[in-house]
Design a protein around this motif. Structure first.
Motif, mmCIF file in Angstrom:
data_model
loop_
_atom_site.group_PDB
_atom_site.id
_atom_site.type_symbol
_atom_site.label_atom_id
_atom_site.label_comp_id
_atom_site.label_asym_id
_atom_site.label_seq_id
_atom_site.Cartn_x
_atom_site.Cartn_y
_atom_site.Cartn_z
ATOM 1 N N SER A 39 8.563 -6.110 11.289
ATOM 2 C CA SER A 39 7.789 -5.517 12.512
ATOM 3 C C SER A 39 8.949 -5.388 13.776
ATOM 4 O O SER A 39 9.487 -6.237 13.935
ATOM 5 N N THR A 40 8.755 -4.279 14.343
ATOM 6 C CA THR A 40 10.082 -3.783 15.221
ATOM 7 C C THR A 40 9.578 -5.079 16.431
ATOM 8 O O THR A 40 10.777 -5.705 16.968
ATOM 9 N N GLN A 63 7.353 -0.137 8.530
ATOM 10 C CA GLN A 63 7.268 -1.779 8.759
ATOM 11 C C GLN A 63 6.293 -2.074 7.703
ATOM 12 O O GLN A 63 5.356 -1.475 7.298
ATOM 13 N N GLY A 66 3.410 -4.398 10.024
ATOM 14 C CA GLY A 66 3.335 -3.913 11.433
ATOM 15 C C GLY A 66 2.036 -4.476 11.889
ATOM 16 O O GLY A 66 1.095 -4.619 11.626
ATOM 17 N N ARG A 67 2.004 -4.816 13.314
ATOM 18 C CA ARG A 67 1.020 -5.416 14.112
ATOM 19 C C ARG A 67 0.227 -4.648 15.062
ATOM 20 O O ARG A 67 0.891 -3.881 15.917
ATOM 21 N N GLY A 68 -1.038 -4.781 15.261
ATOM 22 C CA GLY A 68 -1.712 -3.789 16.299
ATOM 23 C C GLY A 68 -2.368 -4.792 17.411
ATOM 24 O O GLY A 68 -2.165 -5.995 17.230
ATOM 25 N N ARG A 69 -3.049 -4.333 18.331
ATOM 26 C CA ARG A 69 -4.016 -5.051 19.211
ATOM 27 C C ARG A 69 -5.253 -5.851 18.545
ATOM 28 O O ARG A 69 -5.393 -5.501 17.291
ATOM 29 N N TRP A 74 -1.009 -2.692 11.889
ATOM 30 C CA TRP A 74 -0.603 -1.416 12.117
ATOM 31 C C TRP A 74 -0.143 -0.981 10.798
ATOM 32 O O TRP A 74 1.194 -1.102 10.816
ATOM 33 N N LYS A 132 -7.268 8.725 18.217
ATOM 34 C CA LYS A 132 -5.906 8.174 18.475
ATOM 35 C C LYS A 132 -4.713 8.631 17.884
ATOM 36 O O LYS A 132 -4.665 8.586 16.597
ATOM 37 N N GLY A 135 -0.486 3.870 19.656
ATOM 38 C CA GLY A 135 -1.182 2.562 20.209
ATOM 39 C C GLY A 135 0.188 1.811 20.714
ATOM 40 O O GLY A 135 1.349 1.918 20.481
ATOM 41 N N ILE A 154 5.503 0.058 20.569
ATOM 42 C CA ILE A 154 4.948 1.394 20.442
ATOM 43 C C ILE A 154 4.873 1.879 19.283
ATOM 44 O O ILE A 154 5.692 2.050 18.632
HETATM 45 C C1 BTN Z 1 -2.715 -1.038 18.835
HETATM 46 O O1 BTN Z 1 -3.273 -1.545 18.104
HETATM 47 O O2 BTN Z 1 -2.976 0.174 19.267
HETATM 48 C C2 BTN Z 1 -1.221 -1.126 19.284
HETATM 49 C C3 BTN Z 1 -0.336 -0.791 18.170
HETATM 50 C C4 BTN Z 1 0.976 -1.178 18.395
HETATM 51 C C5 BTN Z 1 1.842 -0.723 17.107
HETATM 52 C C6 BTN Z 1 3.337 -0.772 17.310
HETATM 53 S S1 BTN Z 1 4.395 -0.198 15.981
HETATM 54 C C7 BTN Z 1 5.648 -0.662 16.640
HETATM 55 C C8 BTN Z 1 5.529 -2.223 16.983
HETATM 56 N N1 BTN Z 1 5.607 -3.031 16.154
HETATM 57 C C9 BTN Z 1 4.581 -3.646 15.630
HETATM 58 O O3 BTN Z 1 4.476 -4.360 14.837
HETATM 59 N N2 BTN Z 1 3.560 -3.267 16.426
HETATM 60 C C10 BTN Z 1 3.930 -2.188 17.754
#
Ligand code: BTN
Length: 267
Positions: A39-40, A63, A66-69, A74, A132, A135, A154
């Motif tokens: 994840s960045t 990624q 990757g993680r979201g909210r 993600w 969407k 995010g 982002i």
């Molecule tokens: C959301 O859930 O809407 C937020 C998503 C954010 C994703 C970005 S991708 C770059 C950065 N690295 C991650 O693991 N998540 C954020």
């Protein structure tokens, strides 16, 4: 702004730096680029331990974690934009609440520069035609004197729609007919972010711009989820702290500071 050592940037990072230079911005910190990483945001958080400068950027082509909210994953296949940037805001805590809104404005404006008609949805989703497209995940760490750093992650959907997560109403810039160079998009996101980050010194500017870019859902029934808590009511507006004003079924209005909002289409 001083020029950072750019030796670790690779061709993509250097390309984005050159595009920023073309916009008159001398980027003050490294722009790290990876073909693939977890994840960045997680990588940038590790760099924060090494005291890297504000505005350090980490980009990934792909990624694996990757993680979201709200603790969601993600999904991060090749072809989209995944970028995290380090901020060390020197503003009062009540103004810091506007940072996610400022980031949403920056991403929406960058997408609009690429030809997509982007809007913001509280708190900081970016939508095209109610779907969407981007995010933002803002994660802060605090020290004894309050918030010290914020890693702003982002993600922008660029690639064709078949690469998108199925579970949500998502779209991408390609699906919306915009032809996008991801380095140019990254440079625009970073350039607009510098503008709206500095605008936090004048909160009314940020609030006015956010309201102008917001999806027009005031007066509609929405559901806000924050962890295990779920609230339903009528979205009445956003107050000057960046909180969503929700009219509850008993007629009382409550200010909601964080969560995930979706419109409930009844009937
Ligand atoms: C959301 O859930 O809407 C937020 C998503 C954010 C994703 C970005 S991708 C770059 C950065 N690295 C991650 O693991 N998540 C954020």
């Amino acid at each position: 702004m001083t020029q950072a050592d750019s030796t670790s940037e690779g061709p993509v990072g250097l390309g984005i730096r050159a595009l920023l230079n073309d916009k008159g911005i001398s980027w003050p910190a490294p722009i790290h680029h990876f073909d693939v990483l977890g994840s960045t945001s997680d990588h940038l958080k590790r760099l924060v331990q090494e005291s890297v400068p504000e505005w350090t950027v980490v980009l990934g082509e792909q990624q694996t974690a990757g993680r979201g909210r709200q603790g969601r994953a993600w999904v991060s296949p090749l072809g989209n934009l995944y970028l995290s940037v380090l901020l060390r805001p020197q503003v009062a805590p009540e103004i810091l609440g506007l940072l996610p809104l400022a980031a949403g404005i920056a991403v929406a404006e960058a997408i609009s520069e690429m030809g997509g008609d982007a809007r913001v949805k509280w708190p900081n989703d970016v939508l095209i035609r109610d779907r969407k497209v981007a995010g933002i995940l803002a994660e802060g760490s605090s020290g004894p004197r309050g918030p010290e750093s914020i890693v702003l992650g982002i993600g922008v959907n660029v690639a064709p729609a078949q690469n998108l997560p199925e579970e949500m109403a998502a779209t991408s810039l390609t699906a919306e007919g915009a032809s996008v160079d991801r380095a140019a998009l990254a440079a625009s996101v970073l350039a607009r972010l510098t503008v709206w980050y500095h605008a936090l010194a004048q909160p009314p500017l940020v609030l006015e711009r956010w309201r102008a870019l917001s999806v027009p859902w005031w007066g509609r029934v929405v559901e806000i989820t924050s962890g295990a808590v779920r609230l339903r009511g009528i979205a009445r507006g956003m107050d000057d702290r960046g909180a969503l004003l929700l009219e509850l079924p008993d007629g009382a209005t409550t200010a909601v500071f964080s969560g995930e909002a979706r419109e409930l289409r009844l009937g």
